[in-house]
Design an enzyme around this catalytic site. Structure first.
Site, PDB file in Angstrom:
ATOM      1  N   ASP A 196      83.630 -26.304  61.924  1.00 37.88           N
ATOM      2  CA  ASP A 196      84.807 -26.793  61.611  1.00 37.88           C
ATOM      3  C   ASP A 196      84.409 -28.263  61.471  1.00 37.88           C
ATOM      4  OD1 ASP A 196      83.850 -27.344  64.546  1.00 37.88           O
ATOM      5  OD2 ASP A 196      85.496 -27.163  64.878  1.00 37.88           O
TER       6      ASP A 196
ATOM      7  N   ASP B 238      91.226 -26.889  76.197  1.00 37.06           N
ATOM      8  CA  ASP B 238      92.287 -26.445  76.128  1.00 37.06           C
ATOM      9  C   ASP B 238      92.589 -24.630  75.488  1.00 37.06           C
ATOM     10  OD1 ASP B 238      91.789 -26.913  74.064  1.00 37.06           O
ATOM     11  OD2 ASP B 238      93.680 -27.368  73.144  1.00 37.06           O
TER      12      ASP B 238
ATOM     13  N   HIS C 130      90.343 -23.521  73.065  1.00 38.04           N
ATOM     14  CA  HIS C 130      90.059 -23.828  71.820  1.00 38.04           C
ATOM     15  C   HIS C 130      88.758 -23.203  71.427  1.00 38.04           C
ATOM     16  CE1 HIS C 130      89.104 -28.383  71.834  1.00 38.04           C
ATOM     17  NE2 HIS C 130      88.195 -27.491  71.225  1.00 38.04           N
TER      18      HIS C 130
ATOM     19  N   GLU D  68      93.945 -24.986  68.149  1.00 36.66           N
ATOM     20  CA  GLU D  68      94.453 -25.250  68.860  1.00 36.66           C
ATOM     21  C   GLU D  68      95.510 -24.050  69.270  1.00 36.66           C
ATOM     22  OE1 GLU D  68      93.071 -27.525  70.917  1.00 36.66           O
ATOM     23  OE2 GLU D  68      92.860 -29.538  69.702  1.00 36.66           O
TER      24      GLU D  68
HETATM   25  C1  GLP Z   1      84.896 -29.681  70.070  1.00 43.39           C
HETATM   26  C2  GLP Z   1      84.456 -28.196  68.925  1.00 43.39           C
HETATM   27  C3  GLP Z   1      84.546 -27.101  69.047  1.00 43.39           C
HETATM   28  C4  GLP Z   1      83.914 -27.398  70.827  1.00 43.39           C
HETATM   29  C5  GLP Z   1      84.470 -28.077  71.631  1.00 43.39           C
HETATM   30  C6  GLP Z   1      83.981 -28.155  73.082  1.00 43.39           C
HETATM   31  O1  GLP Z   1      86.204 -29.753  70.295  1.00 43.39           O
HETATM   32  N1  GLP Z   1      85.636 -28.228  67.287  1.00 43.39           N
HETATM   33  O2  GLP Z   1      83.755 -26.130  68.549  1.00 43.39           O
HETATM   34  O3  GLP Z   1      83.357 -25.593  71.057  1.00 43.39           O
HETATM   35  O4  GLP Z   1      84.517 -29.280  71.127  1.00 43.39           O
HETATM   36  O5  GLP Z   1      82.600 -29.143  73.119  1.00 43.39           O
HETATM   37  P1  GLP Z   1      81.580 -29.725  74.216  1.00 43.39           P
HETATM   38  O6  GLP Z   1      80.469 -28.516  74.199  1.00 43.39           O
HETATM   39  O7  GLP Z   1      80.811 -30.882  73.988  1.00 43.39           O
HETATM   40  O8  GLP Z   1      82.299 -29.582  75.382  1.00 43.39           O
END
Ligand code: GLP
Length: 242
Positions: free
Chosen positions: A67, A135, A137, A142
């Site tokens: 993404d 959440d 995702h 989402e």
């Molecule tokens: C972002 C990314 C996700 C990732 C998520 C969790 O929203 N788009 O791909 O998994 O954050 O991030 P973290 O590993 O910093 O908790």
């Protein structure tokens, strides 16, 4: 089908993920699906250390990122393009032309989504690395997203923007409101998936993914239908499923 691995600390979590990565790197032309966020950083450090000490080469590796934020340029310090170069690619011998990251600054976003999905369809991802949002995702899919979604534009939840504000000087207004993301159906095509999650704030999302009803309310629950998912957790993230 989930293989759940619980490790005592973040370094051990990252080592477990790296074991899977190393096996995939033994292939002739590995295709890696990569993610951003805090969760994969330990794994990326181990990949860099392995490249430096053992000479593991990434010249034949192709990567696809999940993404990218919409509305900030690629050279913005918080773009996922910048994140991936700073935390991984700049320290490896990967070829820039083998790196795929959606263009969140494209003028025609729909065309960019179609182009990315078309590019993806030319390859098959051997290993997809995922984190999980509070959440539920995955990538930027989402809650409410369709299970059959391909690469698309997603409006980010307020919770997600608040969680990611820590990268934008704690100013939620600076966090983009939308992103381009591979869809759930795009992600499910990977041969093998590893999900990394640590910390008590991920425990509910981990529960929803592994034990909860299969529902777009928890996008990660789609992984219940995948034949080869390893979920690597610390004790805090695992506490609701043990
Ligand atoms: C972002 C990314 C996700 C990732 C998520 C969790 O929203 N788009 O791909 O998994 O954050 O991030 P973290 O590993 O910093 O908790």
């Amino acid at each position: 089908m989930f293989n759940v691995v619980i490790a005592d600390d973040y370094d051990l979590v990252s080592s477990e993920a790296f074991k899977i990565m190393r096996n995939v790197m033994n292939k002739e032309n590995p295709v890696l699906g990569l993610t951003t966020g805090s969760s994969p950083i330990g794994l990326y450090k181990k990949m860099i250390a392995d490249h430096n000490s053992n000479g593991t080469s990434y010249k034949k590796v192709v990567t696809f990122n999940l993404d990218e934020y919409i509305g900030i340029p690629r050279d913005h310090e918080q773009s996922y393009y910048t994140f991936m170069h700073e935390n991984l690619f700049d320290s490896l011998d990967i070829r820039e032309e083998n790196i795929h990251i959606p263009h969140g600054d494209a003028e025609d976003l729909e065309a960019e989504c179609a182009r990315y999905e078309e590019e993806l369809s030319k390859y098959s991802i051997d290993l997809q690395v995922l984190g999980i949002g509070v959440d539920g995702h995955i990538a930027f899919n989402e809650p409410g997203v369709q299970f059959d979604s391909l690469t698309h534009v997603m409006k980010l939840e307020e919770q997600t923007r608040r969680d990611n504000a820590r990268f934008f000087d704690d100013d939620v207004d600076e966090v983009p409101t939308h992103a381009i993301t591979m869809g759930l159906a795009s992600i499910m095509k990977a041969a093998k998936i590893v999900v990394i999650a640590t910390g008590a704030n991920k425990a509910d999302a981990v529960y929803g993914m592994v034990k909860g009803p299969k529902s777009p309310d928890c996008p990660a629950s789609i992984l219940q239908d995948h034949p080869d998912v390893t979920v690597i957790l610390d004790n805090d993230a695992a506490f609701r499923i043990v």
